[in-house]
Write an enzyme that holds these catalytic residues in place. Structure first.
Site, PDB file in Angstrom:
ATOM      1  N   ARG A   1       0.831  -1.210   0.000  1.00 25.17           N
ATOM      2  CA  ARG A   1       0.000   0.000   0.000  1.00 25.17           C
ATOM      3  C   ARG A   1       0.864   1.258   0.000  1.00 25.17           C
ATOM      4  NH1 ARG A   1      -4.044  -0.893   4.747  1.00 25.17           N
ATOM      5  NH2 ARG A   1      -4.726   1.174   4.125  1.00 25.17           N
TER       6      ARG A   1
ATOM      7  N   GLN B   1     -10.804   8.633   7.993  1.00 22.53           N
ATOM      8  CA  GLN B   1     -10.495   7.229   8.307  1.00 22.53           C
ATOM      9  C   GLN B   1      -9.267   6.787   7.536  1.00 22.53           C
ATOM     10  OE1 GLN B   1     -14.494   4.851   8.216  1.00 22.53           O
ATOM     11  NE2 GLN B   1     -14.742   6.681   6.965  1.00 22.53           N
TER      12      GLN B   1
ATOM     13  N   VAL C   1      -5.450   6.469   6.128  1.00 23.69           N
ATOM     14  CA  VAL C   1      -4.119   6.439   6.728  1.00 23.69           C
ATOM     15  C   VAL C   1      -3.066   6.802   5.689  1.00 23.69           C
ATOM     16  CG1 VAL C   1      -4.785   4.725   8.468  1.00 23.69           C
ATOM     17  CG2 VAL C   1      -3.922   3.930   6.269  1.00 23.69           C
ATOM     18  N   ASP C   2      -3.508   7.285   4.520  1.00 29.57           N
ATOM     19  CA  ASP C   2      -2.588   7.430   3.376  1.00 29.57           C
ATOM     20  C   ASP C   2      -1.786   8.727   3.356  1.00 29.57           C
ATOM     21  OD1 ASP C   2      -4.483   9.322   2.414  1.00 29.57           O
ATOM     22  OD2 ASP C   2      -5.440   7.851   1.097  1.00 29.57           O
TER      23      ASP C   2
ATOM     24  N   HIS D   1      -7.933   6.538  12.228  1.00 23.45           N
ATOM     25  CA  HIS D   1      -7.332   5.202  12.089  1.00 23.45           C
ATOM     26  C   HIS D   1      -5.810   5.246  11.992  1.00 23.45           C
ATOM     27  CE1 HIS D   1     -11.434   3.489  10.504  1.00 23.45           C
ATOM     28  NE2 HIS D   1     -11.416   3.695  11.804  1.00 23.45           N
TER      29      HIS D   1
ATOM     30  N   CYS E   1      14.797  -1.529  20.676  1.00 24.12           N
ATOM     31  CA  CYS E   1      14.590  -2.321  21.896  1.00 24.12           C
ATOM     32  C   CYS E   1      14.453  -3.808  21.574  1.00 24.12           C
ATOM     33  CB  CYS E   1      13.358  -1.826  22.664  1.00 24.12           C
ATOM     34  SG  CYS E   1      11.787  -2.411  22.010  1.00 24.12           S
TER      35      CYS E   1
ATOM     36  N   GLY F   1     -16.857   9.665   0.382  1.00 21.29           N
ATOM     37  CA  GLY F   1     -16.028   8.523  -0.028  1.00 21.29           C
ATOM     38  C   GLY F   1     -15.863   7.448   1.023  1.00 21.29           C
ATOM     39  N   THR F   2     -16.895   7.252   1.809  1.00 24.08           N
ATOM     40  CA  THR F   2     -16.820   6.146   2.779  1.00 24.08           C
ATOM     41  C   THR F   2     -18.066   5.282   2.667  1.00 24.08           C
ATOM     42  OG1 THR F   2     -16.703   5.511   5.117  1.00 24.08           O
ATOM     43  CG2 THR F   2     -17.635   7.681   4.656  1.00 24.08           C
TER      44      THR F   2
ATOM     45  N   GLU G   1     -21.754   5.651  -5.071  1.00 25.06           N
ATOM     46  CA  GLU G   1     -22.626   4.506  -4.767  1.00 25.06           C
ATOM     47  C   GLU G   1     -23.534   4.860  -3.591  1.00 25.06           C
ATOM     48  OE1 GLU G   1     -22.508   1.707  -6.503  1.00 25.06           O
ATOM     49  OE2 GLU G   1     -20.734   2.329  -7.671  1.00 25.06           O
TER      50      GLU G   1
HETATM   51  P1  OAD Z   1     -14.450   1.445   1.807  1.00 24.60           P
HETATM   52  O1  OAD Z   1     -13.527   0.741   0.875  1.00 24.60           O
HETATM   53  O2  OAD Z   1     -15.306   0.639   2.708  1.00 24.60           O
HETATM   54  O3  OAD Z   1     -15.443   2.370   0.980  1.00 24.60           O
HETATM   55  C1  OAD Z   1     -15.018   3.198  -0.043  1.00 24.60           C
HETATM   56  C2  OAD Z   1     -16.187   4.064  -0.453  1.00 24.60           C
HETATM   57  O4  OAD Z   1     -15.709   4.982  -1.423  1.00 24.60           O
HETATM   58  C3  OAD Z   1     -17.355   3.313  -1.106  1.00 24.60           C
HETATM   59  O5  OAD Z   1     -18.572   3.756  -0.525  1.00 24.60           O
HETATM   60  C4  OAD Z   1     -17.273   3.728  -2.573  1.00 24.60           C
HETATM   61  O6  OAD Z   1     -18.562   3.800  -3.186  1.00 24.60           O
HETATM   62  C5  OAD Z   1     -16.677   5.115  -2.450  1.00 24.60           C
HETATM   63  N1  OAD Z   1     -15.968   5.606  -3.640  1.00 24.60           N
HETATM   64  C6  OAD Z   1     -15.339   4.901  -4.607  1.00 24.60           C
HETATM   65  N2  OAD Z   1     -14.825   5.727  -5.527  1.00 24.60           N
HETATM   66  C7  OAD Z   1     -15.102   6.999  -5.122  1.00 24.60           C
HETATM   67  C8  OAD Z   1     -14.824   8.304  -5.643  1.00 24.60           C
HETATM   68  N3  OAD Z   1     -14.148   8.479  -6.761  1.00 24.60           N
HETATM   69  N4  OAD Z   1     -15.292   9.374  -4.953  1.00 24.60           N
HETATM   70  C9  OAD Z   1     -15.989   9.219  -3.808  1.00 24.60           C
HETATM   71  N5  OAD Z   1     -16.275   8.007  -3.276  1.00 24.60           N
HETATM   72  C10 OAD Z   1     -15.834   6.918  -3.918  1.00 24.60           C
HETATM   73  O7  OAD Z   1     -13.534   2.498   2.613  1.00 24.60           O
HETATM   74  P2  OAD Z   1     -13.823   3.191   3.997  1.00 24.60           P
HETATM   75  O8  OAD Z   1     -15.246   3.548   4.144  1.00 24.60           O
HETATM   76  O9  OAD Z   1     -12.797   4.257   4.142  1.00 24.60           O
HETATM   77  O10 OAD Z   1     -10.266   0.643   8.526  1.00 24.60           O
HETATM   78  O11 OAD Z   1     -13.478   2.025   4.987  1.00 24.60           O
HETATM   79  C11 OAD Z   1     -13.537   2.274   6.344  1.00 24.60           C
HETATM   80  C12 OAD Z   1     -12.460   1.532   7.061  1.00 24.60           C
HETATM   81  O12 OAD Z   1     -12.497   0.139   6.752  1.00 24.60           O
HETATM   82  C13 OAD Z   1     -11.042   1.913   6.681  1.00 24.60           C
HETATM   83  O13 OAD Z   1     -10.569   3.039   7.357  1.00 24.60           O
HETATM   84  C14 OAD Z   1     -10.271   0.720   7.092  1.00 24.60           C
HETATM   85  C15 OAD Z   1     -11.151  -0.303   6.437  1.00 24.60           C
HETATM   86  O14 OAD Z   1     -10.965  -1.577   6.696  1.00 24.60           O
HETATM   87  C16 OAD Z   1      -9.299   0.023   9.175  1.00 24.60           C
HETATM   88  O15 OAD Z   1      -8.343  -0.474   8.616  1.00 24.60           O
HETATM   89  C17 OAD Z   1      -9.480  -0.002  10.668  1.00 24.60           C
END
Ligand code: OAD
Length: 253
Positions: free
Chosen positions: A70, A114, A116-117, A132, A164, A201-202, A229
Site C-alpha cells: 500500500r 479514516q 491512513v494514506d 485510524h 529495543c 467517499g466512505t 454509490e
Molecule cells: P471502503 O472501501 O469501505 O469504501 C469506499 C467508499 O468509497 C465506497 O462507498 C465507494 O462507493 C466510495 N468511492 C469509490 N470511488 C469513489 C470516488 N471516486 N469518490 C468518492 N467516493 C468513492 O472504505 P472506507 O469507508 O474508508 O479501517 O473504509 C472504512 C475503514 O475500513 C477503513 O478506514 C479501514 C477499512 O478496513 C481500518 O483499517 C481499521
C-alpha cells in the site's frame, strides 16, 4: 433528500461550522484502491483478514508486506482535486467559528478521516483528525516508540525491529483495537458542533467512525453524502450527491 450542488454550496457558505468525514473513496481518483472496492483485495486477502492484531501475531511478515504494498502505491500517488477542495474549504472557513468550550480547534472546519494514506496532509489540510492512524508512522510493539517509516531500515527480516528488539508495526488502528481516545473525543466534539456534516467517499460500514454522522445529526446538523454509490446513510441525509468526489467537491466551492 436533495441533490442540488448549488443549495449545498450555499449551506456550506453560511455554516458557522463544518465537519467532514472522509474514507478511502476520496483517494480512489488518486489511484489508491478502496478497501471494499474491486481492487481492494491483495493476494486474495480481505482487509478484515489483514488489519487485525491476530493477523499480525500469526503472520507479521504478511501484514507488513501488505502495508509495504500500500505504501508503494501511495508513494507514487498524488492528492486529487477532492483532497485539494477540502483543504481549500478549510482555508475559507478558518476562524469562522469560536467554539464555546474553548477547545483548541479554532476553525469552522474540521476534517475527520479514516484514511491512513497521508494524502490530505499532502493536499495542504492542516487540522486533520486521523481516526485510524497513519501508515507513514511505525510504532514499536514493545516500548511503544514511534518513528517515520522512511527512517526505518527495511533490509533483512520483516517486520523490522525497534532498537529495543521488539517488532515494529504500522501506527494504524486495526479491527478490534480502540481508536485514539483524544482524537476520537475531538471528532465527537466537532461533529456535535457542525451545522453541515459531509460524508465523503466512505461506505459508512465501519464503526465507530460512521457513528459520527449520527452524532452530528442528533445535534441538529444537516448531513450531505458525496459518493458514487448508495450508502446506509443516504436515507437520513439532507443531500446525496452521487458521483466521484474529485469532480463534485471542487464544484462545492
Ligand atoms: P471502503 O472501501 O469501505 O469504501 C469506499 C467508499 O468509497 C465506497 O462507498 C465507494 O462507493 C466510495 N468511492 C469509490 N470511488 C469513489 C470516488 N471516486 N469518490 C468518492 N467516493 C468513492 O472504505 P472506507 O469507508 O474508508 O479501517 O473504509 C472504512 C475503514 O475500513 C477503513 O478506514 C479501514 C477499512 O478496513 C481500518 O483499517 C481499521
Amino acid at each position: 433528500m436533495n441533490n442540488s450542488i448549488a443549495e449545498l454550496r450555499d449551506a456550506l457558505r453560511q455554516a458557522s461550522s463544518i465537519a467532514a468525514l472522509t474514507g478511502a473513496g476520496i483517494s480512489a481518483e488518486s489511484g489508491v484502491p478502496t478497501f471494499r472496492g474491486p481492487n481492494g483485495l491483495w493476494r486474495n486477502y480481505s482487509p478484515e483478514k489483514l488489519a487485525t492484531p491476530q493477523a499480525f501475531a500469526e503472520n507479521p511478515r504478511l501484514v507488513w508486506e501488505w502495508y509495504d504494498w500500500r505504501r508503494g502505491i501511495i508513494r507514487k500517488a498524488q492528492p486529487n482535486a477532492g483532497h485539494v477542495a477540502i483543504a481549500e474549504l478549510e482555508r475559507r472557513k478558518s476562524g469562522a467559528a469560536d467554539p464555546p468550550d474553548g477547545l483548541p480547534d479554532h476553525s469552522g472546519f474540521t476534517l475527520i478521516t479514516q484514511n491512513v494514506d497521508g494524502l490530505h496532509d499532502r493536499a495542504g489540510s492542516q487540522n486533520i483528525l486521523k481516526l485510524h492512524g497513519d501508515l507513514w508512522i511505525v510504532q514499536c510493539t514493545g516500548c511503544g516508540a514511534t518513528e517515520l517509516n522512511e527512517e526505518v531500515p527495511l533490509q533483512g527480516d520483516l517486520p523490522p525491529r525497534c532498537r529495543c528488539g521488539a517488532w515494529l508495526r504500522p501506527a494504524v488502528v486495526w479491527f478490534g483495537e480502540p481508536l485514539p481516545a483524544e482524537v476520537w473525543g475531538r471528532a465527537v466534539e466537532a461533529s456535535g458542533r457542525a451545522k453541515v456534516f459531509l460524508v465523503i467517499g466512505t461506505s459508512a460500514a465501519v464503526y465507530p467512525a460512521a457513528g459520527l454522522a449520527e452524532v452530528a445529526r442528533r445535534a441538529g446538523s444537516r448531513l450531505a453524502i458525496v459518493n458514487p454509490e448508495p450508502t446506509p446513510l443516504d436515507q437520513v441525509a439532507d443531500w446525496v450527491l452521487r458521483g466521484p468526489s474529485g469532480e463534485l467537491l471542487p464544484r462545492l466551492l
